[in-house]
Design an enzyme around this catalytic site. Structure first.
Site, PDB file in Angstrom:
ATOM      1  N   SER A 165       0.821  -1.000  -0.082  1.00 60.87           N
ATOM      2  CA  SER A 165      -0.071  -0.063  -0.020  1.00 60.87           C
ATOM      3  C   SER A 165       0.989   1.240  -0.016  1.00 60.87           C
ATOM      4  O   SER A 165       1.632   1.588  -1.013  1.00 60.87           O
ATOM      5  CB  SER A 165      -1.047  -0.099   1.239  1.00 60.87           C
ATOM      6  OG  SER A 165      -1.986   0.966   1.076  1.00 60.87           O
ATOM      7  N   HIS A 283      -7.636  -5.213  -0.295  1.00 62.33           N
ATOM      8  CA  HIS A 283      -6.631  -4.349  -0.304  1.00 62.33           C
ATOM      9  C   HIS A 283      -5.713  -5.434   0.269  1.00 62.33           C
ATOM     10  O   HIS A 283      -4.481  -5.201   0.025  1.00 62.33           O
ATOM     11  CB  HIS A 283      -6.886  -3.383   0.460  1.00 62.33           C
ATOM     12  CG  HIS A 283      -5.628  -2.409   0.369  1.00 62.33           C
ATOM     13  ND1 HIS A 283      -5.046  -1.954  -0.662  1.00 62.33           N
ATOM     14  CD2 HIS A 283      -5.125  -1.821   1.465  1.00 62.33           C
ATOM     15  CE1 HIS A 283      -4.134  -1.232  -0.585  1.00 62.33           C
ATOM     16  NE2 HIS A 283      -4.038  -0.873   0.807  1.00 62.33           N
TER      17      HIS A 283
END
Length: 312
Positions: A165, A283
């Protein structure tokens, strides 16, 4: 009172504890074991040390090293994990995956506490925001250099970095800035195109962290750490092996970021560029424990092979 402890080498442990008054203004802690989660690897082969690296501007950057006891640590491949953003604090914790997949093989694991995180409060975070983002990248470079200089690894060829991320943005920039310093890179669900990040999925909510590419922020500083725009065609032959991973159904960081990075690197002739996209999961890059284990094994096997190739 109840006391819960955990470390890199000790699983979560619950104790009954009390403070004993041994003399005036001096207390000692007494505790007895109540419960402990199972151990998944032999921790007796490794030891933990906290060290400090000096970043470019002189800031002391702390990091933890979990390394083999008995053998010369310089012969051990090392993996640095870092994040450096959103005031997230990385602290010691027990990981069965790291223990069984990396430490048990004789690897060294490093947890870096870079600026941008929250380990030392809001100021530690705020000093690496927006136009000061490079400080976070300088911190990771400094940790890597310190590992080489102090003999934890004998060569950058044995050193890998991993981040996801915001951490994917971090390692992508470090991959491009200092290809001489890293033997391999694991870049998970990354932010890559900082010109478009605010228009994709949750990106608009991160403008306070990175800046707004639809304003003068782009020309003033944002382009400087947009990996998609910072790939140097003249240096693609220098870039180390990289594995980029993402998820088709990531609802936070759009998979476009990972896809465009890999496509551009390959189009420019970069070698050893690997890509894995899971069609499920969000995610986190996996939908269940089996998929998560697969991705973890994938990158650990790749790293171990790359970082120990000349010693096998």
């Amino acid at each position: 009172f109840f006391l819960r402890t955990s470390s890199f080498l000790e699983p979560s442990t619950l104790k009954r504890a009390r403070l004993v008054d041994v003399e005036e203004r001096k207390w000692e802690l007494e505790s007895s074991l109540l419960k402990q989660l199972p151990e998944f690897f032999d921790a007796s082969t490794h030891e933990v040390e906290q060290k400090f690296a000096t970043s470019r501007d002189g800031t002391q950057v702390p990091y933890f090293v979990v390394k083999p006891k008995a053998t010369a640590a310089s012969g051990s491949p090392a993996l640095i994990f870092a994040y450096g953003g959103f005031e997230v604090s990385l602290t010691p914790s027990y990981s069965a995956a790291i223990g069984r997949g990396w430490l048990r093989r004789g690897g060294t694991y490093v947890l870096a506490n870079l600026r941008g995180g929250g380990e030392f409060g809001p100021a530690w975070h705020q000093t690496a925001l927006r136009e000061n983002r490079q400080k976070c990248y300088d911190d990771l470079h400094a940790v890597a250099e310190d590992l080489v200089d102090t003999g934890v690894v004998d060569s950058p060829r044995r050193l890998a970095i991993r981040g996801g991320s915001n951490g994917g943005l971090l390692v992508a920039n470090c991959y491009l800035q200092r290809p001489d310093l890293y033997g391999a890179v694991i870049c998970a669900v990354p932010l890559i195109d900082m010109k478009k990040f605010s228009r994709l999925l949750a990106g608009a909510s991160w403008r306070a962290e990175y800046g707004d590419p639809d304003t003068d922020d782009w020309d003033n500083f944002l382009w400087k750490y947009s990996p998609f725009h910072r790939i140097d065609p003249a240096r693609v032959g220098e870039y180390p092996p990289i594995l980029v991973t993402t998820s088709t159904k990531d609802d936070r960081v759009h998979p476009y970021h990972a896809r465009c990075f890999v496509k551009k690197l390959k189009d420019l002739g970069a070698r050893d560029v690997y890509y894995y996209e899971n069609i499920e999961g969000g995610h986190g890059g996996a939908a269940d424990a089996k998929q998560s284990a697969y991705v973890t094994a994938l990158y650990m096997d790749m790293l171990y092979d790359l970082l120990t190739r000349d010693s096998q």
